[in-house]
Design a protein around this motif. Structure first.
Motif, short mmCIF file in Angstrom:
data_model
loop_
_atom_site.label_atom_id
_atom_site.label_comp_id
_atom_site.label_asym_id
_atom_site.label_seq_id
_atom_site.Cartn_x
_atom_site.Cartn_y
_atom_site.Cartn_z
N PRO A 76 -8.17 2.76 -36.22
CA PRO A 76 -7.25 1.89 -36.95
C PRO A 76 -5.78 2.33 -36.87
O PRO A 76 -5.49 3.52 -36.97
CB PRO A 76 -7.75 1.94 -38.39
N CYS A 77 -4.90 1.35 -36.68
CA CYS A 77 -3.45 1.60 -36.73
C CYS A 77 -3.13 2.13 -38.13
O CYS A 77 -3.52 1.51 -39.11
CB CYS A 77 -2.72 0.29 -36.46
N PRO A 78 -2.42 3.25 -38.24
CA PRO A 78 -2.12 3.81 -39.57
C PRO A 78 -1.26 2.88 -40.43
O PRO A 78 -1.18 3.05 -41.64
CB PRO A 78 -1.35 5.10 -39.26
N ARG A 79 -0.65 1.87 -39.82
CA ARG A 79 0.23 0.96 -40.56
C ARG A 79 -0.51 -0.28 -41.03
O ARG A 79 -0.35 -0.72 -42.15
CB ARG A 79 1.41 0.56 -39.66
N CYS A 80 -1.35 -0.88 -40.15
CA CYS A 80 -1.95 -2.17 -40.51
C CYS A 80 -3.47 -2.20 -40.37
O CYS A 80 -4.10 -3.19 -40.73
CB CYS A 80 -1.33 -3.29 -39.66
N GLY A 81 -4.07 -1.16 -39.84
CA GLY A 81 -5.54 -1.08 -39.75
C GLY A 81 -6.15 -1.74 -38.53
O GLY A 81 -7.35 -1.58 -38.27
N PHE A 130 -1.23 1.30 -28.12
CA PHE A 130 -0.33 0.54 -28.99
C PHE A 130 -1.14 -0.30 -29.97
O PHE A 130 -2.32 -0.55 -29.76
CB PHE A 130 0.59 -0.35 -28.15
N CYS A 131 -0.47 -0.77 -31.04
CA CYS A 131 -1.11 -1.65 -32.00
C CYS A 131 -0.82 -3.09 -31.57
O CYS A 131 0.34 -3.49 -31.52
CB CYS A 131 -0.58 -1.41 -33.40
N PRO A 132 -1.88 -3.87 -31.24
CA PRO A 132 -1.63 -5.24 -30.76
C PRO A 132 -1.07 -6.15 -31.85
O PRO A 132 -0.52 -7.20 -31.57
CB PRO A 132 -3.02 -5.72 -30.33
N ARG A 133 -1.15 -5.71 -33.11
CA ARG A 133 -0.65 -6.55 -34.20
C ARG A 133 0.80 -6.22 -34.55
O ARG A 133 1.65 -7.10 -34.60
CB ARG A 133 -1.53 -6.39 -35.42
N CYS A 134 1.10 -4.94 -34.79
CA CYS A 134 2.50 -4.66 -35.19
C CYS A 134 3.43 -4.31 -34.05
O CYS A 134 4.62 -4.18 -34.26
CB CYS A 134 2.60 -3.73 -36.39
N GLN A 135 2.92 -4.24 -32.82
CA GLN A 135 3.83 -4.04 -31.68
C GLN A 135 3.74 -5.27 -30.77
O GLN A 135 2.99 -5.28 -29.82
CB GLN A 135 3.42 -2.80 -30.89
ZN LIG Z 1 -0.51 -1.96 -36.60
#
Ligand SMILES: [Zn+2]
Length: 276
Positions: free
Chosen positions: A250-255, A270-275
């Motif tokens: 999980p992305c530490p920012r959004c999971g 990379f995080c496909p949601r926040c990046q």
């Molecule tokens: Zn994220």
């Protein structure tokens, strides 16, 4: 693979442990340890005193009381170790230096399992060794020019991830800290450099500086049974990474699970949601 923070930890460790020592003798123990462009065998430095240890990007050099310097690159797995006991042997020693200062003696070894690291005797032009001449200043260098770096990144059609790895634009950032910087700046690694605003590019550069400064702070010297490790390897493993090497976690920012893509033959995380 050592990047700027690890190499800086090594530099600081060497400065503390070998500055002021004289090189009494040198043994080269592997045919690939010396860069082919080296001006001479490393043993030509016998008799020289180590005045200081300098760094630009991932390159280290030993400043000596003579015009030449000893340049070192750690490659994938290079380490500098100080033998605590006489006769101690690391597993992959490629070069060994007997050092002395007054009555003190030390053995400094260059240990390198994968043999991509190297040593070289070089001349210095404007304070910079020959093999470092094409390397741009890193963010911790007094010659670092933030706006110049942003301008150069904004000209690149290549993905920003590849531009960040380009050591001729800004040095020191490797695969790990490039992924971490882009995660912190919330920028997708595939985004072409020339499609990002100066504001965004500035944010990426600032996050790169921030993450490397934090990693340097957590570097520190570690010890084992027979060697003082001046490599900073432990810092490398203890530093908490948010994106690099965390595919599926999980992305530490959004999971959202961290994704992986190959960009310029390097794997990117990379995080496909926040990046986006
Ligand atoms: Zn994220």
């Amino acid at each position: 693979m050592p990047e700027l923070p690890e190499v800086e930890t090594v530099r600081a460790g060497l400065q503390e442990l070998v500055r002021g020592f004289r090189i009494k003798s040198v043994e080269e123990l592997h045919p690939r340890v010396r860069k082919s462009a080296s001006l001479s065998p490393i043993r030509a430095l016998e008799g020289a005193r180590i005045v200081d240890i300098n760094r630009r990007g991932k390159f280290l050099w030993f400043e000596l009381d003579r015009p030449e310097v000893l340049v070192a690159h750690l490659g994938m797995s290079g380490q500098f170790l100080i033998a605590k006991e006489q006769g101690a042997r690391a597993r992959h020693i490629r070069a060994s230096f007997k050092l002395s200062k007054g009555l003190q003696t030390k053995t400094l070894v260059f240990n390198d399992q994968r043999t991509f690291g190297w040593l070289s005797v070089e001349e210095v032009v404007d304070g910079i060794p020959t093999s470092v001449a094409h390397i741009a200043p890193d963010p911790f260098d007094s010659e670092f020019n933030r706006s110049e770096v942003i301008k150069n990144l904004s000209k690149r059609k290549a993905p920003i991830k590849s531009a960040l790895l380009n050591q001729a634009i800004m040095s020191g950032v490797g695969n790990i800290y490039a992924d971490e910087s882009l995660w912190r700046a919330k920028v997708n690694p595939q985004t072409p450099g020339n499609s990002l605003s100066s504001n965004h590019l500035g944010k990426i550069v600032d996050r790169a500086i921030e993450v490397m400064a934090e990693a340097i702070e957590r570097g520190g010297t570690s010890f084992d049974e027979t060697y003082v490790n001046v490599n900073g390897e432990s810092g490398y493993f203890e530093f908490a990474l948010a994106a690099y090497g965390r595919t599926g976690q999980p992305c530490p920012r959004c999971g959202t699970p961290i994704d992986r893509a190959v960009i310029g033959q390097r794997s990117s995380h990379f995080c496909p949601r926040c990046q986006r």
